[in-house]
Design an enzyme around this catalytic site. Sequence first.
Site, PDB file in Angstrom:
ATOM      1  N   LYS A 291       0.311 -16.617  19.064  1.00 26.87           N
ATOM      2  CA  LYS A 291      -0.226 -17.529  20.083  1.00 26.87           C
ATOM      3  C   LYS A 291      -0.152 -18.985  19.596  1.00 26.87           C
ATOM      4  O   LYS A 291       0.279 -19.875  20.330  1.00 26.87           O
ATOM      5  CB  LYS A 291      -1.685 -17.134  20.362  1.00 26.87           C
ATOM      6  CG  LYS A 291      -2.402 -18.001  21.361  1.00 26.87           C
ATOM      7  CD  LYS A 291      -3.852 -17.545  21.511  1.00 26.87           C
ATOM      8  CE  LYS A 291      -4.677 -18.641  22.139  1.00 26.87           C
ATOM      9  NZ  LYS A 291      -6.034 -18.681  21.600  1.00 26.87           N
TER      10      LYS A 291
ATOM     11  N   ASP B 163      -2.259  -9.035   2.881  1.00 35.43           N
ATOM     12  CA  ASP B 163      -2.858  -7.960   3.670  1.00 35.43           C
ATOM     13  C   ASP B 163      -3.095  -8.512   5.076  1.00 35.43           C
ATOM     14  O   ASP B 163      -3.809  -9.509   5.249  1.00 35.43           O
ATOM     15  CB  ASP B 163      -4.186  -7.566   2.998  1.00 35.43           C
ATOM     16  CG  ASP B 163      -4.882  -6.430   3.713  1.00 35.43           C
ATOM     17  OD1 ASP B 163      -4.736  -6.312   4.949  1.00 35.43           O
ATOM     18  OD2 ASP B 163      -5.605  -5.677   3.039  1.00 35.43           O
TER      19      ASP B 163
ATOM     20  N   LYS C 283      -3.857   2.377  16.715  1.00 36.47           N
ATOM     21  CA  LYS C 283      -2.617   1.963  17.386  1.00 36.47           C
ATOM     22  C   LYS C 283      -2.853   1.776  18.886  1.00 36.47           C
ATOM     23  O   LYS C 283      -2.237   0.919  19.518  1.00 36.47           O
ATOM     24  CB  LYS C 283      -1.526   3.011  17.155  1.00 36.47           C
ATOM     25  CG  LYS C 283      -1.003   3.056  15.729  1.00 36.47           C
ATOM     26  CD  LYS C 283      -0.061   1.887  15.455  1.00 36.47           C
ATOM     27  CE  LYS C 283       0.634   2.047  14.108  1.00 36.47           C
ATOM     28  NZ  LYS C 283       1.570   0.952  13.822  1.00 36.47           N
TER      29      LYS C 283
ATOM     30  N   PHE D 259       0.850  -1.199   0.000  1.00 35.82           N
ATOM     31  CA  PHE D 259       0.000   0.000   0.000  1.00 35.82           C
ATOM     32  C   PHE D 259       0.886   1.250   0.000  1.00 35.82           C
ATOM     33  O   PHE D 259       0.748   2.128  -0.853  1.00 35.82           O
ATOM     34  CB  PHE D 259      -0.939  -0.014   1.216  1.00 35.82           C
ATOM     35  CG  PHE D 259      -1.747   1.248   1.341  1.00 35.82           C
ATOM     36  CD1 PHE D 259      -2.557   1.673   0.297  1.00 35.82           C
ATOM     37  CD2 PHE D 259      -1.699   2.014   2.496  1.00 35.82           C
ATOM     38  CE1 PHE D 259      -3.292   2.854   0.391  1.00 35.82           C
ATOM     39  CE2 PHE D 259      -2.431   3.187   2.605  1.00 35.82           C
ATOM     40  CZ  PHE D 259      -3.223   3.600   1.550  1.00 35.82           C
TER      41      PHE D 259
ATOM     42  N   GLY E 238      -2.810 -13.739  17.021  1.00 33.85           N
ATOM     43  CA  GLY E 238      -3.349 -15.106  16.911  1.00 33.85           C
ATOM     44  C   GLY E 238      -2.265 -16.039  16.384  1.00 33.85           C
ATOM     45  O   GLY E 238      -2.087 -17.156  16.880  1.00 33.85           O
TER      46      GLY E 238
ATOM     47  N   TYR F 100      -5.684   6.384  12.845  1.00 32.60           N
ATOM     48  CA  TYR F 100      -4.319   5.911  13.125  1.00 32.60           C
ATOM     49  C   TYR F 100      -4.073   5.841  14.629  1.00 32.60           C
ATOM     50  O   TYR F 100      -3.702   4.795  15.158  1.00 32.60           O
ATOM     51  CB  TYR F 100      -3.333   6.872  12.460  1.00 32.60           C
ATOM     52  CG  TYR F 100      -1.876   6.474  12.595  1.00 32.60           C
ATOM     53  CD1 TYR F 100      -1.346   5.417  11.862  1.00 32.60           C
ATOM     54  CD2 TYR F 100      -1.016   7.183  13.442  1.00 32.60           C
ATOM     55  CE1 TYR F 100       0.001   5.072  11.970  1.00 32.60           C
ATOM     56  CE2 TYR F 100       0.323   6.845  13.550  1.00 32.60           C
ATOM     57  CZ  TYR F 100       0.836   5.782  12.814  1.00 32.60           C
ATOM     58  OH  TYR F 100       2.161   5.447  12.928  1.00 32.60           O
TER      59      TYR F 100
HETATM   60  N1  LIG Z   1       8.379   6.334  10.464  1.00 34.30           N
HETATM   61  C1  LIG Z   1       8.004   6.847  11.627  1.00 34.30           C
HETATM   62  O1  LIG Z   1       8.402   7.970  11.964  1.00 34.30           O
HETATM   63  C2  LIG Z   1       7.105   6.069  12.544  1.00 34.30           C
HETATM   64  C3  LIG Z   1       6.737   6.651  13.752  1.00 34.30           C
HETATM   65  C4  LIG Z   1       5.893   5.947  14.605  1.00 34.30           C
HETATM   66  C5  LIG Z   1       5.457   4.681  14.278  1.00 34.30           C
HETATM   67  N2  LIG Z   1       5.832   4.131  13.098  1.00 34.30           N
HETATM   68  C6  LIG Z   1       5.295   2.796  12.784  1.00 34.30           C
HETATM   69  O2  LIG Z   1       6.288   1.986  12.218  1.00 34.30           O
HETATM   70  C7  LIG Z   1       5.715   1.161  11.199  1.00 34.30           C
HETATM   71  C8  LIG Z   1       6.467   1.365   9.895  1.00 34.30           C
HETATM   72  O3  LIG Z   1       6.356   2.726   9.502  1.00 34.30           O
HETATM   73  P1  LIG Z   1       7.051   3.290   8.181  1.00 34.30           P
HETATM   74  O4  LIG Z   1       7.447   4.675   8.439  1.00 34.30           O
HETATM   75  O5  LIG Z   1       8.034   2.315   7.673  1.00 34.30           O
HETATM   76  O6  LIG Z   1       5.781   3.352   7.221  1.00 34.30           O
HETATM   77  P2  LIG Z   1       5.566   2.778   5.754  1.00 34.30           P
HETATM   78  O7  LIG Z   1       4.255   3.299   5.284  1.00 34.30           O
HETATM   79  O8  LIG Z   1       6.770   3.063   4.911  1.00 34.30           O
HETATM   80  O9  LIG Z   1       5.519   1.226   6.018  1.00 34.30           O
HETATM   81  C9  LIG Z   1       4.351   0.534   6.357  1.00 34.30           C
HETATM   82  C10 LIG Z   1       4.319  -0.735   5.522  1.00 34.30           C
HETATM   83  O10 LIG Z   1       3.140  -1.461   5.862  1.00 34.30           O
HETATM   84  C11 LIG Z   1       2.539  -1.925   4.657  1.00 34.30           C
HETATM   85  N3  LIG Z   1       1.112  -2.121   4.907  1.00 34.30           N
HETATM   86  C12 LIG Z   1       0.163  -1.177   5.143  1.00 34.30           C
HETATM   87  N4  LIG Z   1      -1.030  -1.760   5.337  1.00 34.30           N
HETATM   88  C13 LIG Z   1      -0.829  -3.098   5.234  1.00 34.30           C
HETATM   89  C14 LIG Z   1      -1.681  -4.224   5.314  1.00 34.30           C
HETATM   90  N5  LIG Z   1      -3.001  -4.104   5.578  1.00 34.30           N
HETATM   91  N6  LIG Z   1      -1.138  -5.458   5.147  1.00 34.30           N
HETATM   92  C15 LIG Z   1       0.194  -5.607   4.887  1.00 34.30           C
HETATM   93  N7  LIG Z   1       1.040  -4.566   4.776  1.00 34.30           N
HETATM   94  C16 LIG Z   1       0.533  -3.332   4.951  1.00 34.30           C
HETATM   95  C17 LIG Z   1       2.837  -0.842   3.656  1.00 34.30           C
HETATM   96  O11 LIG Z   1       2.704  -1.257   2.312  1.00 34.30           O
HETATM   97  C18 LIG Z   1       4.266  -0.474   4.030  1.00 34.30           C
HETATM   98  O12 LIG Z   1       5.197  -1.292   3.391  1.00 34.30           O
HETATM   99  C19 LIG Z   1       4.235   1.541  11.107  1.00 34.30           C
HETATM  100  O13 LIG Z   1       3.477   0.622  11.837  1.00 34.30           O
HETATM  101  C20 LIG Z   1       4.189   2.901  11.755  1.00 34.30           C
HETATM  102  O14 LIG Z   1       2.938   3.152  12.339  1.00 34.30           O
HETATM  103  C21 LIG Z   1       6.640   4.801  12.219  1.00 34.30           C
END
Ligand SMILES: NC(=O)c1ccc[n+]([C@@H]2O[C@H](COP(=O)([O-])OP(=O)(O)OC[C@H]3O[C@@H](n4cnc5c(N)ncnc54)[C@H](O)[C@@H]3O)[C@@H](O)[C@H]2O)c1
Length: 317
Positions: free
Chosen positions: A99, A52, A143, A30, A96, A139
């Site tokens: 677990k 997904d 979370k 995505f 799940g 979001y």
């Molecule tokens: N980058 C930051 O500053 C930051 C800060 C706080 C938390 N986070 C958390 O760290 C994680 C990674 O963040 P990031 O910056 O790399 O973001 P990103 O958007 O680059 O990476 C998220 C990844 O999840 C995938 N994804 C989204 N929905 C999905 C689904 N339903 N099934 C499978 N894959 C799915 C996307 O394709 C993407 O590769 C996230 O969970 C984000 O909330 C990041």
Amino acid sequence: MTGGAGFVGSHLCERLLARGDDVLCVDNYFTGRRDNIAHLLGQPHFEALRHDVSFPLYVEVDEIFNLACPASPVHYQFDPVQTTKTSVIGAINMLGLAKRIGAKILQASTSEVYGDPTVHPQTEDYRGNVNTLGPRACYDEGKRCAETLFFDYFRQHRVKIKVARIFNTYGPRMHPNDGRVVSNFIIQSLRGDDITLYGDGSQTRAFCFVDDLVGGLMRLMGTGNDVTGPVNLGNPHEIPVRELAERVIALTGSSSRIVHRPLPQDDPLQRCPDISLARRVLDDWQPTVALEDGLRRTIAYFEAMLRAGKAPEGRAA
Ligand SMILES: NC(=O)c1ccc[n+]([C@@H]2O[C@H](COP(=O)([O-])OP(=O)(O)OC[C@H]3O[C@@H](n4cnc5c(N)ncnc54)[C@H](O)[C@@H]3O)[C@@H](O)[C@H]2O)c1
């Protein structure tokens, strides 16, 4: 690793492979990009699976890093219902799985669980100030609910959990059009466009370079069962967003001007981690990459991308 083709996930895949682990990268692309993991695809211990996480997954692994979730407001607000499903149903599915197979599982939570904080810097026992109805709630609340699920699976089913609250992270492979402040400023500077500063720029942020964060996530996964978190992971060095813009202009040698736009709804004015707990339980972990060095490496990445004329993939705004 769910979300393994994303910004943080691709770096984590790389570091785990370098350590000698086998890595299964699960992503629905995505916001993740195949370009981010293209260099890993030929490696015998790396495997990529399009999936997904809001649907169940049956695989055999020892550890699960649950990173799947779009992380930037432009992307998570594109389909807010799917964002909540990814966080909540995704967490249920991955917990799940953990677990069933007895795997350890780490959740990539976020400083957004603190909302617009009234406590500064934020410690893990602060319960947050989140608007449940606003455009960021899909979001933030997704979370928060995922954290709740992690602790319920821990208490109810004795799943071995780790919860990391990640603060603003930047570095190569950030999505070029994700509207986040570091990538925005760098791309605008490199193109010589106006730099858009929301509000007067006095709002502060603390930026952690991705290598530092990845080191913290690996250390957290390596802790014993007594450490569940939540643990803040981020860089406590706080700077006003205006100063970031000025530094990026200086480092790129750009002629860009700074222009002001109104602050988006619910945008937090201050965000800074207290990392005392991380230092205590993660063997004195703390960020070591200076902002200037991290910015240079990120600028080099975007420069190469623009030079190659690569149109950003994914659902960029
Ligand atoms: N980058 C930051 O500053 C930051 C800060 C706080 C938390 N986070 C958390 O760290 C994680 C990674 O963040 P990031 O910056 O790399 O973001 P990103 O958007 O680059 O990476 C998220 C990844 O999840 C995938 N994804 C989204 N929905 C999905 C689904 N339903 N099934 C499978 N894959 C799915 C996307 O394709 C993407 O590769 C996230 O969970 C984000 O909330 C990041």
